[in-house]
Enzyme design. Structure first.
Site, PDB file in Angstrom:
ATOM      1  N   VAL A   1      37.346  42.250  34.449  1.00 11.40           N
ATOM      2  CA  VAL A   1      35.925  42.360  34.680  1.00 11.40           C
ATOM      3  C   VAL A   1      35.223  41.066  34.510  1.00 11.40           C
ATOM      4  CG1 VAL A   1      33.856  43.777  34.112  1.00 11.40           C
ATOM      5  CG2 VAL A   1      36.079  44.671  33.843  1.00 11.40           C
TER       6      VAL A   1
ATOM      7  N   THR B   1      34.213  43.370  39.382  1.00 10.95           N
ATOM      8  CA  THR B   1      35.139  44.025  38.850  1.00 10.95           C
ATOM      9  C   THR B   1      36.338  44.229  39.790  1.00 10.95           C
ATOM     10  OG1 THR B   1      34.048  46.275  39.836  1.00 10.95           O
ATOM     11  CG2 THR B   1      33.394  45.618  37.609  1.00 10.95           C
ATOM     12  N   GLY B   2      37.408  44.348  39.331  1.00 14.86           N
ATOM     13  CA  GLY B   2      38.495  44.377  39.943  1.00 14.86           C
ATOM     14  C   GLY B   2      39.583  45.240  39.134  1.00 14.86           C
TER      15      GLY B   2
ATOM     16  N   ILE C   1      29.139  40.812  37.024  1.00 11.59           N
ATOM     17  CA  ILE C   1      29.021  40.319  38.540  1.00 11.59           C
ATOM     18  C   ILE C   1      30.289  40.684  39.403  1.00 11.59           C
ATOM     19  CG2 ILE C   1      27.481  38.294  37.927  1.00 11.59           C
ATOM     20  CD1 ILE C   1      30.113  36.487  38.123  1.00 11.59           C
TER      21      ILE C   1
ATOM     22  N   ASP D   1      48.744  36.096  46.225  1.00 12.14           N
ATOM     23  CA  ASP D   1      47.767  37.100  46.251  1.00 12.14           C
ATOM     24  C   ASP D   1      46.802  36.477  47.100  1.00 12.14           C
ATOM     25  OD1 ASP D   1      46.679  39.665  46.765  1.00 12.14           O
ATOM     26  OD2 ASP D   1      45.715  39.321  44.836  1.00 12.14           O
TER      27      ASP D   1
END
Length: 514
Positions: free
Chosen positions: A265, A260-261, A258, A403
């Site tokens: 994942v 991804t970064g 669903i 972040d």
């Protein structure tokens, strides 16, 4: 003499030649008697068929009509021998039929086709014609001698004008072409042997070096794929962990990826049976942290300077760093959950695989704050909620998100949810206040662009969240005071130990209370 006998004599004899050649004479017809049995005989039909075939195809060699199962020359008591003889006879007839078809199709055309590959020629068939020779027996390799020849010590062959040395251009070119067969199977060299290709030494050396480099590159890619997680994929060890979760009943099924970064994942899954100490949510989010540091190389600074993990940090083993990174997010989510901050609920952690509750519904994840369109009231509501969560995160959880932006905030059920807290650190981190100021800048800029008039600027938001009263006219002096406070805190920790730098029960750091 009897005139009757004289008159009848010519009929009995041959008679003169002029009488037989007379054009007005009746022709002498000889009728051959033939019975019905002879007309219906198979032998006669076969002879007529052969005559027609020979007339139509005069160049085709007829099928050998040698002795077959006569018992005179061959022992027919063996079933195997009988089967071989039957098969041989069938193959002869089949090959003859192919030759007839080939002759019929080709005709007088300059371009002809051949059914040579479809013929059935047996090695023990001695009656086959000369054109029924297996093509493998006649294939000639132009770069390999029929018989191995030894190279003389003198380095050349022949005499006079026919002398050929080992440095001959044609010989070396053909040898180089033959050596290309030793390249890796993945390296496509083409059909150079069939076209009598001659490669120079320079070209062959370049191809050889390129083949070796491609082989090493493919080996590295294969090793990287097997030992590290890639985008939308998992390595065998991670796959085994997911299989164990499904087989144990913890998860019912894993539907797919669903999100991804750069660091992980995320997969969607349906929860399975609940255990004594774990309550499985209906839908789960599986976060698999990537076991490669190529995309997020500055990951170590969030861990090595965090006093919770400083003693366990090691740059020598990347997998241990990833496990520590996953453990760090689990602890941070637990703190946030205990403080009542909307965030995913931790279910279980297995090495670098973190299972959490799913923020969304029916496999559809909640939209990020940057992707959702909110009216002015909802935008204002979201701003004050985020301001409250930042204060809770700083004072009650002793954490700085590090972040925080519209990319790591979800909008679900009319409120904001915080995600991705693996890089979150404590305010006593050597760069904790810098991270907090960066978060305040991102939040302030987003809501100011969104039309929230009550949104504070980054310096006012920083003081409101941290409780500090830093008075500076410009941003440069403001950041200079932040760096000075971080330096004081680091010196205090080094002199008195890390336990003295922790927050007290009221949530305020003692180093900042002057």
């Amino acid at each position: 003499m009897d005139p009757v006998g004289v008159a009848a004599a010519p009929e009995a004899g041959t008679g003169p030649a002029w009488r037989s050649k007379c054009p007005w004479g009746a022709p002498n017809t000889t009728s051959m008697s033939c019975s019905l049995a002879d007309v219906m005989s198979e032998q006669l039909a076969k002879e007529l068929q052969l005559e027609e075939e020979n007339a139509a195809f005069p160049e085709v060699v007829a099928v050998a009509e040698g002795p077959f199962i006569t018992g005179e020359n061959i022992d027919t008591s063996s079933d195997l021998m009988l089967a071989q003889m039957l098969q041989m006879e069938f193959d002869r007839e089949y090959d003859a039929q192919l030759r007839r078809e080939e002759k019929k199709i080709n005709g007088d055309s300059k371009v002809s086709i051949s059914f040579e590959n479809y013929r059935k020629v047996h090695p023990y068939d001695s009656d086959s014609s000369e054109d029924e020779v297996d093509w493998q027996d006649t294939r000639h390799d132009p770069y390999r001698a029929d018989k191995p020849t030894t190279t003389p010590r003198k380095g050349f062959i022949g005499k006079g004008k026919d002398i050929t040395t080992k440095h001959d251009e044609v010989v070396c070119g053909r040898k180089n072409t033959a050596r290309m067969e030793n390249f890796a199977p993945e390296f496509q060299v083409g059909d150079g042997i069939g076209m009598d290709l001659k490669l120079s030494n320079q070209v062959f050396n370049a191809l050889k070096q390129h083949a070796y480099s491609e082989e090493r590159r493919s080996a590295r890619l294969h090793e990287k794929k097997e030992h590290s997680t890639a985008e939308k994929a998992v390595d065998p060890k991670t796959r085994l962990l997911l299989y164990k979760m499904v087989n144990s009943g913890m998860l019912e099924t894993i539907t797919g990826c669903i999100s991804t970064g750069k660091e992980s994942v995320v997969f969607h899954a349906y929860g399975g049976n609940a255990t004594e100490d774990k309550v499985m949510p209906p839908e789960c989010a599986i976060k698999v942290f990537k076991t490669t540091l190529n995309e997020f190389k500055n990951r170590d600074k969030y861990i090595k300077d965090d006093y919770r993990f400083k003693d366990r940090f090691s740059k020598l083993n990347p997998r241990k760093i990833i496990r520590m990174w996953a453990e760090k997010e689990m602890h941070n989510l637990t703190r946030m959950q205990n403080a009542g901050i909307p965030c995913p609920q931790v279910v279980i952690l297995k090495k670098h695989v973190l299972v959490m509750s799913f923020i969304g519904q029916d496999q559809v994840p909640a939209p990020k704050l940057k992707d959702v369109t909110l009216n002015s009231e909802d935008m204002k509501k979201a701003y004050y909620q985020i301001l409250n969560m930042m204060q809770q995160l700083y004072k009650e959880c002793n954490l700085v998100h590090a972040d925080l932006s519209e990319y790591n905030m979800l909008w679900h059920d009319g409120k904001v949810w915080l995600i991705d807290v693996s890089q979150s650190v404590e305010p006593t981190h050597p760069h904790g206040l810098e991270f907090l100021f960066r978060d305040c800048r991102n939040v302030s800029q987003f809501f100011q662009k969104g039309g929230v008039a009550e949104a504070l600027n980054e310096r006012e938001l920083f003081n409101a969240v941290s409780g500090l009263n830093i008075t500076a006219d410009n941003e440069v002096d403001f950041q200079a005071e932040i760096e000075a406070l971080e330096k004081m805190n680091e010196d205090h920790v080094q002199n008195h130990g890390k336990k003295l730098s922790m927050f007290s029960s009221d949530g305020d750091p003692p180093i900042y209370n002057e």
